[in-house]
Write a protein that holds these residues in place. Structure first.
Motif, PDB file in Angstrom:
ATOM      1  N   TYR A  74       5.592 -15.585  -8.949  1.00 43.14           N
ATOM      2  CA  TYR A  74       5.369 -14.723 -10.360  1.00 43.14           C
ATOM      3  C   TYR A  74       5.511 -13.487 -10.063  1.00 43.14           C
ATOM      4  N   TYR A 127       9.223 -13.437 -10.833  1.00 48.93           N
ATOM      5  CA  TYR A 127       9.475 -13.812 -12.177  1.00 48.93           C
ATOM      6  C   TYR A 127       9.338 -12.639 -13.031  1.00 48.93           C
ATOM      7  N   GLU A 168      11.951 -10.574 -15.352  1.00 48.07           N
ATOM      8  CA  GLU A 168      11.602 -11.184 -16.816  1.00 48.07           C
ATOM      9  C   GLU A 168      12.593 -10.254 -17.710  1.00 48.07           C
ATOM     10  N   GLY A 200      11.210 -17.279  -8.108  1.00 48.65           N
ATOM     11  CA  GLY A 200      10.526 -16.734  -9.323  1.00 48.65           C
ATOM     12  C   GLY A 200      11.785 -15.846 -10.221  1.00 48.65           C
ATOM     13  N   CYS A 225       2.986 -14.500 -16.148  1.00 52.29           N
ATOM     14  CA  CYS A 225       3.259 -14.104 -14.941  1.00 52.29           C
ATOM     15  C   CYS A 225       2.084 -13.549 -14.434  1.00 52.29           C
TER      16      CYS A 225
END
Length: 520
Positions: free
Chosen positions: A117, A120, A124, A171, A438
Motif C-alpha cells: 500500500y 499504491y 495513486e 502496489g 491505502c
C-alpha cells in the motif's frame, strides 16, 4: 460563439442556471464519428450537430446492454479477481514456508503486508492523471501485464529487502485497476446500472478467495506429499503472476478506450452507446486537466466523507486480508485447513456484493442496502471475540459474516462513478478515496501484533470500533446527498432557469450542473 477546437468544444466553466437555451438533443454524424479518436471528440460530436432526438427504444437498449456486458464484464471480473488474489498470495505463502525461506523475523511480515500500500499510495494520484490523459483501455492493460510480471518475480526473492521491493512495485502497478474500472463503468453504463455492475466485478474478490484457497491448499498438500524442485509458495506466485500476464494481454485486445473505438460495436451502435449514457450528465471523459475542478473536489465535504470512510473501513480490511489464514488457525484448525476453510468467506462476499448491488439499484438506495452488510460484519466480529474458545464453528461462522463488510466500500465506489461529475473532479475524488483505502490498509496489519498471537483480541476490538464509526459516516453521506438533491430541485424550479444545449456533455461538475441528481 467560438471556442478553442483543441478543447472539448466548450468553455471550461459554465453557469448552467443562468445562460444558454433549452436543450435540443444533438445527434452524431458518421463523418464526425469516423474522425473521432477520444472522449473529447465524442463530446464535440454531440456539440457540433443539433437535430432530432435519438430515440432508443427498450428493446434496442437491452440489446446494447447485452453486447456491452458480454464484452466488458467477464474480462473485468477476471482481472479484478486476480487483483485480489495477488494481494492474498502473501497470506497463503505465509503458512507455506515463506517466513522461514525469506528469513522474516519480528514485524517483518506485517511490514510486507503494508508495503504493497506504500507503493499504491505513492502512485495513486499520478495513475489517476494518466487514466485521464492516456487511452484508458490500453493504459489499464499495460498495468495489468506489468503487475503480473512483478508478481512472478516474487518467486525469486530470497531476502526481506527483495520482498519489500517487489511488494512496493506491485502496489505501483495495481494502483490503476480500481479507479480505472470505476471510470470504465461510469463511461459505459447509466447510473441505474452502475451499482450492480460494480458489485459484479468487485465480487470477484470473493471468487478469487475461493479459487486461491483451493489452489493454495492443493499446492500445499502436493508439495507435502511429493518432493518438488521449488518451494510451494514460489509455485503460488509464479502461477498467479503468469496467469495475470495472459489475462492482461486479452484485456488489451478486448476493452476499448471508449465507445468510438469499440471493435465489437457497429458504427450505428457506437452512436447509440454514447446516446444511452447521456442521462448520466457526465459525458464519456475529458483529457484536459482543470484546476477549478480539483479545487472543488478538495472543498467538497462529500470528498472527505468518502476519504475517511475508506481510511477507517480499511483498517479492518488490511488486517483481515493479510492475517485471515492465521486468524482461522487461531480457532483451532491446522494451517492446511485454514486454506480450505477460508474459501466459504469468499462465497459470502460474492453473494452479498451481487445481491446487494442489484437490490441497491432496484430500490434506488445503495447506501441503505450496504449498511446491512456493515451491521452483519460487526455482529460477526463480536462473535469471534465473545464466543468461548472451544466454540470453533461459531467463531468461524463469525469470520464468514465479516466478509459482508465489502458492501459499503463497493457501494461508495459505485457512487463515485455515479455522483461525482467533471472528469478531473472524478479522478481527483477517486484518488483521494483510494489514498484513504491505502492508509487504512497500511495501518491494518500493524494492529495484529505478534505479542497478541494467536487470538489477536486487541486487533479484533479495533475492527469493531472502526466499523461502528463507518456506520456514522454512511449516515452523513446519505443525509448530505438527499439535501443536495432538494437544493437542486429548488433551483430547477426557478422561473428564469434554463438548460444549456448538450449540457450532459459539457464536462460540468456535479455541483455546477443543476440537472444533476445524486444517487443514494
Amino acid at each position: 460563439m467560438s471556442y478553442d477546437e483543441k478543447t472539448t468544444g466548450f468553455p471550461p466553466e459554465v453557469e448552467p442556471a443562468h445562460s444558454g437555451n433549452a436543450v435540443r438533443h444533438g445527434s452524431v454524424s458518421e463523418d464526425v464519428l469516423k474522425h473521432s479518436h477520444d472522449a473529447d471528440e465524442a463530446m464535440k460530436a454531440f456539440a457540433g450537430h443539433t437535430g432530432e432526438i435519438i430515440e432508443i427504444d427498450e428493446a434496442t437498449n437491452k440489446r446494447l446492454l447485452r453486447i456491452i456486458d458480454f464484452n466488458l464484464i467477464p474480462i473485468m471480473c477476471i482481472v479484478y479477481g486476480l487483483n485480489y488474489l495477488d494481494k492474498t498470495t502473501l497470506s497463503y505463502a505465509s503458512i507455506m514456508g515463506l517466513k522461514k525461506d525469506v528469513g522474516l523475523v519480528g514485524n517483518d511480515y506485517q511490514w510486507l503486508g503494508s508495503m504493497f500500500y506504500f507503493g499504491y499510495i505513492a502512485w495513486e494520484y499520478p495513475t489517476n492523471r494518466l487514466l485521464q490523459r492516456l487511452p484508458i483501455g490500453k493504459y489499464s492493460a499495460a498495468c495489468v501485464i506489468a503487475w503480473g510480471l512483478v508478481l512472478s518475480c516474487f518467486a525469486a526473492v530470497n531476502s526481506f529487502a527483495g520482498a519489500v521491493a517487489i511488494r512496493f512495485m506491485l502496489g505501483v502497478c495495481e494502483a490503476a485497476v480500481t479507479p480505472g474500472f470505476a471510470l470504465i463503468t461510469s463511461q459505459w453504463y447509466t447510473r441505474k446500472e452502475q451499482g450492480a455492475r460494480t458489485g459484479i466485478w468487485f465480487s470477484f474478490n470473493g471468487w478469487a478467495q475461493i479459487f486461491g484457497g483451493l489452489v493454495a491448499y492443493g499446492i500445499a498438500k502436493g508439495t507435502a506429499n511429493h518432493q518438488t524442485s521449488i518451494a510451494g509458495w514460489k509455485i503460488v506466485f509464479l502461477l498467479t503472476g503468469l496467469l495475470t500476464v495472459v489475462v492482461g494481454i486479452i484485456f488489451l485486445f478486448t476493452v476499448p478506450d471508449n465507445q468510438l473505438n469499440a471493435r465489437w460495436l457497429s458504427k450505428e451502435d457506437r452512436i447509440l452507446a454514447l446516446e444511452r449514457i447521456r442521462i448520466n450528465q457526465q459525458g464519456v471523459g475529458n483529457k484536459h486537466f482543470k484546476w477549478y475542478q480539483v479545487r472543488e473536489a478538495l472543498l467538497d465535504p462529500i470528498t472527505w466523507a468518502f476519504f475517511f470512510y475508506a481510511l477507517i473501513a480499511d483498517i479492518p480490511n488490511g488486517g483481515i486480508s493479510n492475517f485471515f489464514s492465521q486468524l482461522i488457525t487461531s480457532f483451532g484448525y491446522t494451517a492446511e485447513q485454514s486454506l480450505l476453510y477460508g474459501t466459504p468467506g469468499g462465497a459470502v462476499e460474492v453473494i452479498t456484493l451481487i445481491v446487494g448491488g442489484w437490490l441497491g439499484d432496484r430500490l434506488g438506495n445503495r447506501i441503505l442496502v450496504a449498511s446491512f452488510g456493515m451491521v452483519a460484519s460487526i455482529i460477526g466480529m463480536v462473535l469471534i471475540v465473545g464466543l468461548p474458545l472451544d466454540n470453533n464453528k461459531g467463531r468461524l461462522g463469525g469470520y464468514y459474516m465479516t466478509q459482508a463488510s465489502a458492501m459499503p466500500f463497493v457501494a461508495f465506489l459505485s457512487l463515485i462513478s455515479s455522483n461525482i461529475a467533471g472528469y478531473t473532479k472524478k479522478t481527483t475524488v477517486a484518488a483521494i478515496y483510494l489514498i484513504g483505502y491505502c492508509i487504512g490498509n497500511i495501518i491494518g496489519p500493524q494492529t495484529f501484533r505478534p505479542k497478541d498471537a494467536p487470538r489477536y483480541v486487541p486487533a479484533e476490538i479495533v475492527i469493531i470500533c472502526c466499523w461502528a464509526v463507518c456506520l456514522g459516516i454512511m449516515a452523513f453521506i446519505y443525509i448530505w446527498s438527499r439535501r443536495q438533491n432538494t437544493l437542486k430541485a429548488r433551483l430547477r424550479a426557478q422561473p428564469d432557469y434554463t438548460k444549456l444545449e448538450n449540457q450532459e456533455f459539457l464536462d460540468l461538475t456535479d455541483r455546477e450542473n443543476a440537472e444533476f441528481v445524486y444517487s443514494l
